[in-house]
Design a protein around this motif. Sequence first.
Motif, PDB file in Angstrom:
ATOM      1  N   GLU A 196       0.834  -1.208   0.000  1.00  0.00           N
ATOM      2  CA  GLU A 196       0.000   0.000   0.000  1.00  0.00           C
ATOM      3  C   GLU A 196       0.864   1.252   0.000  1.00  0.00           C
ATOM      4  O   GLU A 196       0.584   2.231  -0.702  1.00  0.00           O
ATOM      5  N   LEU A 197       1.942   1.241   0.795  1.00  0.00           N
ATOM      6  CA  LEU A 197       2.844   2.398   0.838  1.00  0.00           C
ATOM      7  C   LEU A 197       3.534   2.596  -0.506  1.00  0.00           C
ATOM      8  O   LEU A 197       3.709   3.742  -0.956  1.00  0.00           O
ATOM      9  N   LEU A 237       3.258   5.916  -2.890  1.00  0.00           N
ATOM     10  CA  LEU A 237       4.458   6.600  -3.380  1.00  0.00           C
ATOM     11  C   LEU A 237       4.428   6.749  -4.895  1.00  0.00           C
ATOM     12  O   LEU A 237       4.757   7.813  -5.428  1.00  0.00           O
ATOM     13  N   ILE A 238       4.010   5.705  -5.607  1.00  0.00           N
ATOM     14  CA  ILE A 238       3.922   5.776  -7.071  1.00  0.00           C
ATOM     15  C   ILE A 238       2.889   6.818  -7.496  1.00  0.00           C
ATOM     16  O   ILE A 238       3.130   7.608  -8.419  1.00  0.00           O
ATOM     17  N   GLY A 266      10.700  16.072  -9.425  1.00  0.00           N
ATOM     18  CA  GLY A 266      11.316  17.361  -9.066  1.00  0.00           C
ATOM     19  C   GLY A 266      10.609  18.078  -7.937  1.00  0.00           C
ATOM     20  O   GLY A 266      11.225  18.852  -7.194  1.00  0.00           O
ATOM     21  N   LYS A 267       9.316  17.856  -7.778  1.00  0.00           N
ATOM     22  CA  LYS A 267       8.540  18.563  -6.751  1.00  0.00           C
ATOM     23  C   LYS A 267       8.605  17.891  -5.385  1.00  0.00           C
ATOM     24  O   LYS A 267       8.322  18.528  -4.373  1.00  0.00           O
ATOM     25  N   ILE A 268       8.949  16.620  -5.321  1.00  0.00           N
ATOM     26  CA  ILE A 268       8.936  15.878  -4.054  1.00  0.00           C
ATOM     27  C   ILE A 268       9.863  16.515  -3.011  1.00  0.00           C
ATOM     28  O   ILE A 268       9.447  16.716  -1.873  1.00  0.00           O
TER      29      ILE A 268
END
Length: 90
Positions: free
Chosen positions: A9-10, A14-15, A24-26
Amino acid sequence: MFGSFGWMELLLILIIVLIIFGAGKIPQLGEGLGKAIKGFKKSVNEADAIDVTPPPADAPPPGPQPQVSQPQSNPSTGAPVQQGQQIKQG
């Protein structure tokens, strides 16, 4: 790990986040979230440190003070004007 979330699930979350925001925004999102949490903790600690002792009994109450108006005098006679009377200018 996180309650009922497993590693699958995690990974799925994340995907999805990578697809929505892009790689780039993470780091920018993480930095903004970290600053927000740090600011919140700082404000909570400062609120605990504020002195909450009551003011002395003879101190005026906080906030705006009422304005006391000076009595008017009649320009022709110099006598004080009573409340409700009008000054006649002539």
